[in-house]
Design an enzyme around this catalytic site. Sequence first.
Site, short mmCIF file in Angstrom:
data_model
loop_
_atom_site.label_atom_id
_atom_site.label_comp_id
_atom_site.label_asym_id
_atom_site.label_seq_id
_atom_site.Cartn_x
_atom_site.Cartn_y
_atom_site.Cartn_z
N ARG A 75 -80.09 54.57 101.93
CA ARG A 75 -79.49 53.64 100.95
C ARG A 75 -80.42 53.28 99.79
O ARG A 75 -79.99 52.78 98.77
CB ARG A 75 -79.01 52.37 101.67
CG ARG A 75 -77.60 52.54 102.25
CD ARG A 75 -77.03 51.21 102.66
NE ARG A 75 -77.62 50.72 103.90
CZ ARG A 75 -77.74 49.42 104.19
NH1 ARG A 75 -77.33 48.50 103.33
NH2 ARG A 75 -78.27 49.05 105.34
N GLY A 82 -82.53 56.54 118.05
CA GLY A 82 -82.39 55.11 118.36
C GLY A 82 -83.73 54.40 118.47
O GLY A 82 -84.78 55.03 118.61
N TYR A 121 -90.54 46.23 112.90
CA TYR A 121 -89.83 47.17 112.03
C TYR A 121 -90.57 47.27 110.69
O TYR A 121 -90.81 46.24 110.04
CB TYR A 121 -88.42 46.67 111.72
CG TYR A 121 -87.42 46.74 112.85
CD1 TYR A 121 -87.73 47.30 114.09
CD2 TYR A 121 -86.12 46.25 112.65
CE1 TYR A 121 -86.78 47.35 115.10
CE2 TYR A 121 -85.17 46.31 113.66
CZ TYR A 121 -85.51 46.85 114.89
OH TYR A 121 -84.58 46.91 115.87
N GLU A 155 -75.03 45.13 121.14
CA GLU A 155 -74.97 45.63 119.76
C GLU A 155 -73.59 45.35 119.19
O GLU A 155 -72.58 45.35 119.92
CB GLU A 155 -75.29 47.13 119.73
CG GLU A 155 -76.75 47.44 119.94
CD GLU A 155 -77.63 46.72 118.94
OE1 GLU A 155 -77.57 47.04 117.75
OE2 GLU A 155 -78.36 45.80 119.35
N ALA A 198 -109.48 40.22 63.26
CA ALA A 198 -108.11 40.68 63.49
C ALA A 198 -108.00 42.18 63.25
O ALA A 198 -108.57 42.70 62.29
CB ALA A 198 -107.16 39.94 62.56
N TYR A 227 -111.49 57.22 72.35
CA TYR A 227 -110.97 58.48 72.91
C TYR A 227 -110.83 59.50 71.80
O TYR A 227 -110.29 59.18 70.73
CB TYR A 227 -109.61 58.17 73.55
CG TYR A 227 -108.95 59.30 74.29
CD1 TYR A 227 -109.65 60.03 75.25
CD2 TYR A 227 -107.62 59.61 74.06
CE1 TYR A 227 -109.02 61.04 75.95
CE2 TYR A 227 -106.99 60.63 74.76
CZ TYR A 227 -107.70 61.35 75.71
OH TYR A 227 -107.07 62.35 76.39
C1 UD1 Z 1 -81.37 47.04 115.28
C2 UD1 Z 1 -81.07 46.38 116.63
C3 UD1 Z 1 -80.16 45.17 116.43
C4 UD1 Z 1 -80.81 44.20 115.49
C5 UD1 Z 1 -81.15 44.89 114.17
C6 UD1 Z 1 -81.97 43.98 113.30
C7 UD1 Z 1 -81.11 48.17 118.28
C8 UD1 Z 1 -80.30 49.08 119.11
N1 UD1 Z 1 -80.44 47.33 117.49
O1 UD1 Z 1 -80.15 47.57 114.82
O2 UD1 Z 1 -79.92 44.53 117.64
O3 UD1 Z 1 -79.96 43.11 115.24
O4 UD1 Z 1 -81.94 46.08 114.41
O5 UD1 Z 1 -82.18 44.57 112.05
O6 UD1 Z 1 -82.33 48.18 118.37
N2 UD1 Z 1 -85.79 53.38 113.76
C9 UD1 Z 1 -86.60 54.44 114.10
N3 UD1 Z 1 -86.06 55.44 114.83
C10 UD1 Z 1 -84.75 55.46 115.21
C11 UD1 Z 1 -83.94 54.35 114.84
C12 UD1 Z 1 -84.49 53.34 114.12
O7 UD1 Z 1 -87.77 54.48 113.78
O8 UD1 Z 1 -84.34 56.42 115.89
C13 UD1 Z 1 -86.37 52.28 112.98
C14 UD1 Z 1 -85.79 52.16 111.60
O9 UD1 Z 1 -86.57 52.88 110.67
C15 UD1 Z 1 -85.84 50.67 111.34
C16 UD1 Z 1 -85.70 50.07 112.73
O10 UD1 Z 1 -86.05 51.08 113.63
O11 UD1 Z 1 -87.07 50.27 110.83
C17 UD1 Z 1 -84.31 49.53 113.00
O12 UD1 Z 1 -83.37 50.58 112.93
P1 UD1 Z 1 -81.90 50.33 112.43
O13 UD1 Z 1 -81.20 51.62 112.45
O14 UD1 Z 1 -81.90 49.57 111.18
O15 UD1 Z 1 -81.33 49.42 113.61
P2 UD1 Z 1 -79.99 48.58 113.57
O16 UD1 Z 1 -78.88 49.49 113.92
O17 UD1 Z 1 -79.89 47.80 112.34
#
Ligand code: UD1
Length: 463
Positions: free
Chosen positions: A23, A84, A107, A162, A370, A377
């Site tokens: 995004r 995930g 995060y 979730e 002034a 350069y």
């Molecule tokens: C996650 C939480 C949710 C919480 C929300 C807060 C889970 C399952 N859900 O959801 O409960 O309310 O964050 O913002 O944890 N990332 C990875 N690898 C992956 C997936 C994600 O590194 O495979 C990282 C992303 O870069 C990001 C963070 O984890 O920094 C969160 O991932 P995102 O996909 O935003 O999670 P949400 O679905 O928003």
Amino acid sequence: MRDMYMAHSELAAVVLAAGQGTRMKSALHKVLHPVGGKALVRHLLDTVATLEPTRTVMVIGDNADQLKAAITGVEFAVQDKQLGTGHAVRCAMPALEGFGGNILVLYGDVPFVTAGAMQSMLDTMQATADCGLVVLGFRTDDPAAYGRLIVGTDGALERIVEYKDASAKERAVNFCNSGMMLISGAHAAGWLDALTCDNAAGEYYLTDLVAIARASGAHVGHVETAETDLIGVNSRAELAAADAAFQTRARAGAMAAGVTLVAPDTVFFSHDTALAADVTVEPNVVFGPGVRVDAGVTIKAFSHIEGATVRKGASVGPFARLRPAADIGEGAKIGNFVEIKKSKLAAGVKVSHLSYIGDATIGADANIGAGTITCNYDGFLKYNTHIGAGAFIGSNSALVAPVTIGDGAIVGAGSVMTKDVPGDALAVSRARQRDIKGYATRFRAEKQIEKAEKQATRTKKES
Ligand code: UD1
Ligand code: MG
């Protein structure tokens, strides 16, 4: 006593940053976008560093090379496929081989979690018997698609559901998951192995650790923090909101430290802007990274300052530009439409109007007229200009570097200096002035006749 109580086991921070950040629509990795002149994830890493973790692991996937090049002081673990949040933490475990301490999951795109919130999580883990997990939650009027924290009648956290998997009743809960959690080192590996992807998203949810921990008999704690500290950055609009929040804090911090901001909302700070007490900043000033301003300085309206030092009692602007390695001496005066780069100005120097000073040193109390330009350069290389103490440079002079103007020397206005000027000399390099007596009167008379004749011919043609 407190020391004994605080003697917690070692801590590892795991920062998740493998998500694609589509995004943002950017070639730059989402967590490297700057707020206050510093990468988002660096804000987070600097905060977590105050807890002195023994290990910090960043889980990366997309644009891994960019992150490796930009971020120092962490270990990297690669998550090839984004399966995930639970899977992401699992990917960090090989890097933590042999580490037995607790694991704080953060995060990379939620950069402003406070050290206080992190410390509360550690304290909760410490203070609660059999505590295996601590989740950081928040309350919000707009729970949107966040995971919901489901708390039992005993007040303990039972599970996180979730949004995609939640019932209407669960979606009505406004106590949400920040995503951050502290996992007991003793259990982390086993609990992470127990995660499945049997859910609406088909992902390994880190959030399932709550139910897994409970099922294994561990206590799960939770800590609440303010929603405003959990700003996440997924889009340019959210990046702007994160910057706005950062600016609000920086302005409040400066004012609390004794800085006068005439119109706070129009002054923009960097993460390391250092303004002493009794600095006054007029409206519409931008501080890039690396600025130090000493006591009693006034930064006048519409100035842009980066990488510069401004010493005691100096005055800068309005409409001044100080670029990296500009060092403005005590009581010096930099006026409107003056640009200064990589130059050291001693105390009391005045550069009041319309000048460019680059790669120069200027001695105490020199006055730069002034429109003076240091020509530093030649299209290939840069050269230095030295202006001695007490020198006076006449307006609209060009100092062609390398060149030295001696102490106390005077340069006549409109001069081009290509050679060194001895101290206390007058140097002038321009055509000598010549006056032709009565010329202007004769000129006007001739031109008036010429014009009258032309008008007469035109009237004849038209009639
Ligand atoms: C996650 C939480 C949710 C919480 C929300 C807060 C889970 C399952 N859900 O959801 O409960 O309310 O964050 O913002 O944890 N990332 C990875 N690898 C992956 C997936 C994600 O590194 O495979 C990282 C992303 O870069 C990001 C963070 O984890 O920094 C969160 O991932 P995102 O996909 O935003 O999670 P949400 O679905 O928003
Ligand atoms: Mg998210």
